[in-house]
Design a protein around this motif. Structure first.
Motif, PDB file in Angstrom:
ATOM      1  N   VAL A   1       0.756  -1.355   0.088  1.00  0.00           N
ATOM      2  CA  VAL A   1       0.075   0.120   0.371  1.00  0.00           C
ATOM      3  C   VAL A   1       0.828   0.949  -0.077  1.00  0.00           C
ATOM      4  N   ILE A   2       1.982   1.108   0.610  1.00  0.00           N
ATOM      5  CA  ILE A   2       2.727   2.290   1.161  1.00  0.00           C
ATOM      6  C   ILE A   2       3.863   2.596   0.104  1.00  0.00           C
ATOM      7  N   PHE A   3       3.696   1.350  -1.002  1.00  0.00           N
ATOM      8  CA  PHE A   3       5.017   1.404  -1.843  1.00  0.00           C
ATOM      9  C   PHE A   3       4.295   2.338  -3.011  1.00  0.00           C
ATOM     10  N   ASP A   4       2.838   1.775  -3.183  1.00  0.00           N
ATOM     11  CA  ASP A   4       1.847   2.314  -4.450  1.00  0.00           C
ATOM     12  C   ASP A   4       1.978   3.856  -3.928  1.00  0.00           C
ATOM     13  N   LEU A   5       1.012   3.988  -2.693  1.00  0.00           N
ATOM     14  CA  LEU A   5       0.680   5.595  -2.088  1.00  0.00           C
ATOM     15  C   LEU A   5       1.569   6.559  -2.549  1.00  0.00           C
ATOM     16  N   VAL A   6       2.769   5.643  -2.336  1.00  0.00           N
ATOM     17  CA  VAL A   6       4.634   7.159  -2.439  1.00  0.00           C
ATOM     18  C   VAL A   6       4.358   7.654  -4.205  1.00  0.00           C
ATOM     19  N   GLN A   7       4.729   6.057  -5.026  1.00  0.00           N
ATOM     20  CA  GLN A   7       4.410   6.269  -6.353  1.00  0.00           C
ATOM     21  C   GLN A   7       3.812   6.998  -6.843  1.00  0.00           C
TER      22      GLN A   7
ATOM     23  N   SER B   1       1.928   9.652  -5.374  1.00  0.00           N
ATOM     24  CA  SER B   1       2.137  11.330  -6.046  1.00  0.00           C
ATOM     25  C   SER B   1       3.030  11.691  -6.713  1.00  0.00           C
ATOM     26  N   SER B   2       3.778  11.365  -7.427  1.00  0.00           N
ATOM     27  CA  SER B   2       4.691  11.755  -8.103  1.00  0.00           C
ATOM     28  C   SER B   2       4.397  12.524  -9.190  1.00  0.00           C
ATOM     29  N   HIS B   3       5.103  14.077  -9.043  1.00  0.00           N
ATOM     30  CA  HIS B   3       4.840  15.112 -10.334  1.00  0.00           C
ATOM     31  C   HIS B   3       4.775  14.273 -11.339  1.00  0.00           C
ATOM     32  N   SER B   4       5.779  13.838 -11.714  1.00  0.00           N
ATOM     33  CA  SER B   4       5.716  13.377 -12.969  1.00  0.00           C
ATOM     34  C   SER B   4       4.628  11.706 -13.690  1.00  0.00           C
ATOM     35  N   LEU B   5       3.950  11.602 -13.016  1.00  0.00           N
ATOM     36  CA  LEU B   5       2.666  10.667 -12.926  1.00  0.00           C
ATOM     37  C   LEU B   5       1.414  11.440 -14.513  1.00  0.00           C
ATOM     38  N   THR B   6       0.892  10.591 -15.352  1.00  0.00           N
ATOM     39  CA  THR B   6      -0.634  11.124 -15.512  1.00  0.00           C
ATOM     40  C   THR B   6      -1.430  11.009 -14.454  1.00  0.00           C
ATOM     41  N   ILE B   7      -2.689  11.646 -14.672  1.00  0.00           N
ATOM     42  CA  ILE B   7      -3.669  11.477 -13.742  1.00  0.00           C
ATOM     43  C   ILE B   7      -4.081   9.891 -13.252  1.00  0.00           C
ATOM     44  N   GLU B   8      -4.336   9.387 -14.879  1.00  0.00           N
ATOM     45  CA  GLU B   8      -4.866   7.536 -15.526  1.00  0.00           C
ATOM     46  C   GLU B   8      -3.746   6.644 -14.896  1.00  0.00           C
ATOM     47  N   ASP B   9      -2.468   7.294 -13.936  1.00  0.00           N
ATOM     48  CA  ASP B   9      -1.477   6.552 -13.378  1.00  0.00           C
ATOM     49  C   ASP B   9      -1.513   6.855 -11.924  1.00  0.00           C
ATOM     50  N   LYS B  10      -1.778   8.055 -11.905  1.00  0.00           N
ATOM     51  CA  LYS B  10      -1.843   7.789  -9.997  1.00  0.00           C
ATOM     52  C   LYS B  10      -3.066   6.802  -9.980  1.00  0.00           C
ATOM     53  N   LEU B  11      -4.253   7.514 -10.198  1.00  0.00           N
ATOM     54  CA  LEU B  11      -5.196   6.787  -9.838  1.00  0.00           C
ATOM     55  C   LEU B  11      -5.450   4.911  -9.960  1.00  0.00           C
ATOM     56  N   ASN B  12      -4.672   4.843 -10.869  1.00  0.00           N
ATOM     57  CA  ASN B  12      -4.349   3.248 -11.037  1.00  0.00           C
ATOM     58  C   ASN B  12      -3.834   2.705  -9.575  1.00  0.00           C
ATOM     59  N   LYS B  13      -2.836   3.239  -9.124  1.00  0.00           N
ATOM     60  CA  LYS B  13      -1.700   2.652  -8.348  1.00  0.00           C
ATOM     61  C   LYS B  13      -2.890   3.403  -7.379  1.00  0.00           C
ATOM     62  N   ILE B  14      -3.432   4.484  -7.016  1.00  0.00           N
ATOM     63  CA  ILE B  14      -3.798   4.103  -5.772  1.00  0.00           C
ATOM     64  C   ILE B  14      -5.536   3.204  -5.817  1.00  0.00           C
ATOM     65  N   CYS B  15      -5.761   2.766  -6.626  1.00  0.00           N
ATOM     66  CA  CYS B  15      -7.183   1.719  -6.652  1.00  0.00           C
ATOM     67  C   CYS B  15      -6.772   0.412  -6.268  1.00  0.00           C
ATOM     68  N   ARG B  16      -5.465   0.510  -6.542  1.00  0.00           N
ATOM     69  CA  ARG B  16      -4.607  -0.868  -6.266  1.00  0.00           C
ATOM     70  C   ARG B  16      -4.189  -1.317  -4.987  1.00  0.00           C
ATOM     71  N   ALA B  17      -4.209   0.163  -4.742  1.00  0.00           N
ATOM     72  CA  ALA B  17      -3.704  -0.017  -3.353  1.00  0.00           C
ATOM     73  C   ALA B  17      -4.761  -0.323  -1.732  1.00  0.00           C
ATOM     74  N   LEU B  18      -5.956   0.461  -2.527  1.00  0.00           N
ATOM     75  CA  LEU B  18      -7.322   0.537  -1.865  1.00  0.00           C
ATOM     76  C   LEU B  18      -7.816  -1.342  -2.658  1.00  0.00           C
ATOM     77  N   ASP B  19      -7.501  -1.600  -3.283  1.00  0.00           N
ATOM     78  CA  ASP B  19      -7.946  -3.305  -3.464  1.00  0.00           C
ATOM     79  C   ASP B  19      -7.219  -4.320  -2.622  1.00  0.00           C
ATOM     80  N   TYR B  20      -5.975  -3.570  -2.195  1.00  0.00           N
ATOM     81  CA  TYR B  20      -4.783  -4.073  -1.171  1.00  0.00           C
ATOM     82  C   TYR B  20      -5.883  -4.793  -0.233  1.00  0.00           C
ATOM     83  N   LEU B  21      -5.942  -3.303   0.467  1.00  0.00           N
ATOM     84  CA  LEU B  21      -6.446  -3.051   1.322  1.00  0.00           C
ATOM     85  C   LEU B  21      -7.636  -3.573   1.991  1.00  0.00           C
ATOM     86  N   CYS B  22      -8.734  -3.496   0.814  1.00  0.00           N
ATOM     87  CA  CYS B  22      -9.814  -4.280   1.166  1.00  0.00           C
ATOM     88  C   CYS B  22     -10.618  -5.692   0.764  1.00  0.00           C
TER      89      CYS B  22
END
Length: 591
Positions: free
Chosen positions: A381-387, A389-410
């Motif tokens: 979760v922390i790995f995807d969360l940190v990544q 927030s990177s300023h170099s990612l597109t909004i799609e990539d940001k959301l993808n990683k956030i959703c994956r982290a939420l999937d882990y928690l669920c």
């Protein structure tokens, strides 16, 4: 002699002159660079000294570039033998390494027909006393490398990858060894007292003072061990230690700390400008206590799991190039080289700013008492969360990683699957189960009759799914909203109420359905087609940042951190972790 009167102001200026001169020197841009040069130049002699306590002003112990040189021996397994020669080894501040031997002598259990190159790619033939050649040079397994230097021994065991290089005539041979776990033991080593993590890419403010750590033997800045033996004033001493403040945390009942390097600002500029992808910016220090520094026991107690928390707090992934163990006076005992993480620097949101709340050390302290610390799924979760927030990612990539982290928690909280039978009476449950068993049996009968094995496998797979179809993967948005309720977060209720009074253009009335739709696009297509105005970019961004903030709060709660942080969705500098109350207006969440 003629006396000369001196005014009070003149006397005061004379008394302040030495201190003002020092302050002007400290403010000079070349003060720290000169000091760093002095430290680097003299660090090796102090590093490998007889570990006598340094009672002077300078404490020069840390090197960002490590070099070893001495006579080495590498042993090989099949066929058995060894090579010897001069070995040069270097590890630099960017994570690069170089290990090279100029072969002066080699020995095999059986004679060679040509030279040592034959030995590196030879294998015993069936006929005793002869060798056969393989197609791969360097195929003879190397099982150990030992290098004796004037200061200690560099060693490695295991499967060591190497590449032999021979001159055209075959008389001069050198061997390049590629990176592998290894360690260096100081010949003058005493008992270990401290562990040290040199840290890649840690960018933070250092604001804490702790008088207990002023005279610590592993402070990088010059220090005063004995105030009676110096003419420095208390004011200068205070000024000197204020220049290099710390991040302080608790570790096994003692105080640990993180300190920046003397040329921290220059290293920070190189990372921000993209001139380098990684470099050592700080060192982390703690006490060994009664723990063993044997290599096979380090993972049982060394706080490797604090590193992801530093990444979380600062918004940029950190790592370490090696580990050091030092004695009570700061002398080197052992240095371990391994791949502990090779992060590429990327700026992201900083949830904990030392400038405002000094929460980083408190986070490290709290986390060690958490039942989730060092366990799945928190690391993922922390790995995807940190990544994310990177300023170099597109909004799609940001959301993808956030959703994956939420999937882990669920999944961790068993909220990612839904049993549809739970809402039925017992009679209806039995009807559904009987119908599903009958359908599955009919499909399996078809599978047995099928002549095509591929068709049969697919039918059996469908039958298995049919019998369990009352237990299905759950809708992402519903799983997330249940996760928030389970953890006592009010965000879903706040946004649902907002949508009731402020209908969306797409007709969706629940936040959960919006999350499911956006997740599907981010994960499966990866393109919101903003240029076609298919989706509102402002809405996607606000929901992405809101989910990021939710994840940060969830992780903090799991770690037992009840301090303050900087929400990405608010302009305010600092908020408590539980700042989202049930009556909070949706506008405060960016809606």
């Amino acid at each position: 002699m003629e006396s000369k009167s001196v005014s009070f102001s003149d006397r005061r200026n004379q008394e302040k002159a030495p201190i003002l001169a020092v302050i002007r020197q400290v403010k000079s841009p070349c003060f720290f660079s000169n000091l760093y040069f002095f430290n680097t130049k003299n660090a090796m002699s102090n590093d490998m000294s007889s570990n006598k306590k340094n009672n002077g002003v300078h404490n020069n112990w840390f090197l960002t570039n490590i070099d070893y040189e001495g006579e080495g021996r590498a042993e090989f397994e099949n066929p058995k033998g060894y090579i010897e020669g001069r070995v040069k080894i270097s590890f630099d501040e960017f994570g690069n390494s170089s290990i090279e031997m100029n072969v002066a002598k080699y020995h095999t259990e059986q004679p060679l027909s040509f030279n040592c190159i034959e030995f590196f790619n030879a294998a015993p033939a069936e006929e005793e006393g002869s060798f056969s050649s393989t197609n791969r040079c360097g195929s003879n397994p190397c099982k150990s490398l030992t290098v004796n230097t004037p200061d200690g021994t560099y060693s490695a065991q295991g499967s060591i990858v190497y590449n032999p290089i021979s001159s055209l005539g075959g008389d001069n041979t050198r061997v390049e060894f590629y990176f592998f776990p290894s360690y260096f033991d100081n010949i003058n080593a005493e008992l270990p007292k401290y562990w040290v993590f040199p840290i890649f890419n840690l960018i933070s403010d250092f604001t804490q003072l702790n008088s207990q750590l002023d005279g610590h033997p592993l402070r990088i800045l010059p220090r005063l061990d004995d105030a009676e033996n110096t003419t420095w004033t208390p004011l200068f001493r205070k000024l000197f230690f204020n220049i290099h403040r710390l991040i302080v945390f608790d570790f096994k009942g003692t105080k640990g700390f993180i300190q920046k390097l003397l040329d921290f600002k220059e290293r920070k500029k190189k990372l921000y400008s993209g001139q380098v992808q990684r470099t050592i910016t700080a060192v982390m220090v703690g006490e060994v206590g009664s723990e063993s520094i044997d290599i096979d026991k380090l993972t049982n107690w060394l706080p490797f799991d604090l590193l992801p928390l530093l990444s979380l707090a600062t918004g940029s992934e950190v790592g370490i190039p090696w580990i050091e163990f030092r004695d009570a006076n700061g002398g080197l005992v052992r240095r371990i080289h391994n791949r502990f993480g090779q992060p590429k620097f990327s700026r992201g949101h900083t949830p904990i700013s030392e400038q405002y709340n000094q929460g980083t050390g408190y986070l490290l302290t709290c986390a060690q008492s958490s039942t989730h610390y060092g366990k799945a799924p928190l690391g993922f979760v922390i790995f995807d969360l940190v990544q994310s927030s990177s300023h170099s990612l597109t909004i799609e990539d940001k959301l993808n990683k956030i959703c994956r982290a939420l999937d882990y928690l669920c999944h961790h909280y068993k909220l990612d699957r839904q049993n549809l039978l739970l809402g039925l009476d017992d009679d209806y449950k039995e009807i559904v189960k009987k119908a599903l068993r009958s359908a599955a049996q009919e499909i399996r009968s078809a599978a047995q009759a099928a002549s095509d094995s591929g068709q049969s496998k697919l039918l059996n797979k469908i039958a298995d799914k049919t019998i369990n179809s009352s237990n299905i993967d759950r809708d992402f948005g519903l799983a997330v909203t249940d996760l928030l309720k389970h953890l006592g977060l009010h965000d879903a209720d706040i946004i649902d109420a907002y949508y009731q009074s402020n209908p969306r253009a797409d007709g969706r009335t629940h936040w959960s359905s919006v999350l499911s739709g956006y997740r599907g696009i981010a994960v499966h297509t990866g393109d919101f087609s903003f240029q076609k105005k298919t989706y509102d970019i402002n809405d996607v961004v606000r929901i992405t940042y809101h989910l990021y903030d939710i994840l940060v709060r969830i992780v903090f709660k799991m770690l037992g951190y009840d301090g303050t942080y900087q929400p990405i969705i608010r302009n305010q500098t600092s908020q408590p972790v539980d700042w989202v109350k049930a009556d909070l207006p949706a506008s405060e969440l960016g809606y």
